[in-house]
Scaffold this active site. Structure first.
Site, short mmCIF file in Angstrom:
data_model
loop_
_atom_site.label_atom_id
_atom_site.label_comp_id
_atom_site.label_asym_id
_atom_site.label_seq_id
_atom_site.Cartn_x
_atom_site.Cartn_y
_atom_site.Cartn_z
N LYS A 48 -31.93 -26.86 3.33
CA LYS A 48 -32.19 -28.29 3.49
C LYS A 48 -33.68 -28.54 3.27
O LYS A 48 -34.52 -27.98 3.96
CB LYS A 48 -31.77 -28.71 4.90
N GLU A 69 -21.99 -34.20 9.80
CA GLU A 69 -22.86 -33.33 10.59
C GLU A 69 -23.17 -34.03 11.91
O GLU A 69 -23.76 -35.11 11.93
CB GLU A 69 -24.15 -33.06 9.82
#
Length: 215
Positions: free
Chosen positions: A131, A42
């Site tokens: 998340k 990421e």
């Protein structure tokens, strides 16, 4: 059939968060992670040139590495990073308009949430995964387990304070994957000419995941 982004993400089980200072550093980190078996990364919007980094990684590794963008809080940033090669978009907080832009581009949406209300709001907005951030600051694995008790169908990814020592407990609590930072993405080690530190950490994380899965 080829793996979907979600299938690949869960198979690897890790989302390393890369806050590189430049493209060269990013390439060195990803090389070291690949050597350890980790093929997901990421790239955060806090990098000086996140889209440039994504393009460089895409050019260098192609489909060998699953790329995502992180710290995305605006739809235009979601769109720009997807154009640069991101297959999933992560936010630290809940932004329904970012979820909508990501899904419109047929990419995987992973917004941030913390409370039960935020979690169900993220699901209703179309999140593919959620998340949980900052997870360790509010109890870590026990908190994740408590969240899943009333919402066992949710796909949660704890981030913030996840380490190789705590990874197993998060997986046992029900995490679908783990968001990991400097414990794996060790920029200091790369700058010191010791990429093997990252490779060793990557292998250690994957060993924890394999043990949990009984592999």
């Amino acid at each position: 059939m080829p793996e979907t982004t979600a299938e690949r993400l869960e198979r690897v089980g890790l989302i390393p968060v890369l806050r590189a200072k430049n493209t060269r550093q990013a390439l060195m980190v990803v090389d070291a992670m690949i050597a350890g078996g980790v093929t997901v990364v990421e790239v955060t919007m806090t990098c000086p040139d996140p889209c440039g980094v994504l393009r460089a990684l895409k050019s260098q590794y192609g489909s060998k590495v699953l790329l995502g963008s992180g710290t995305v809080t605006r739809p235009k940033d979601a769109e720009a990073t997807i154009e640069a090669g991101a297959e999933f978009v992560v936010s630290p907080s809940l932004h329904p308009e970012v979820i909508a832009a990501t899904r419109a581009a047929r990419k995987l949406s992973i917004p941030g949430a913390l409370t039960p209300t935020e979690v169900v709001t993220a699901e209703a907005a179309g999140a593919d995964y959620i998340k949980i951030f900052p997870c360790s600051a509010v109890g870590g694995a026990p908190y994740l387990k408590a969240l899943l008790a009333p919402f066992p169908h949710l796909k949660l990814i704890p981030t913030g304070g996840v380490t190789v020592q705590t990874a197993g407990s998060f997986l046992e609590a029900g995490a679908r994957a783990l968001g990991v930072g400097s414990d794996l993405v060790n920029l200091t080690a790369v700058d010191a000419g010791r990429p093997e530190v990252i490779t060793t950490a990557a292998k250690a994380y994957l060993e924890v995941i394999a043990r949990f899965r009984g592999e």
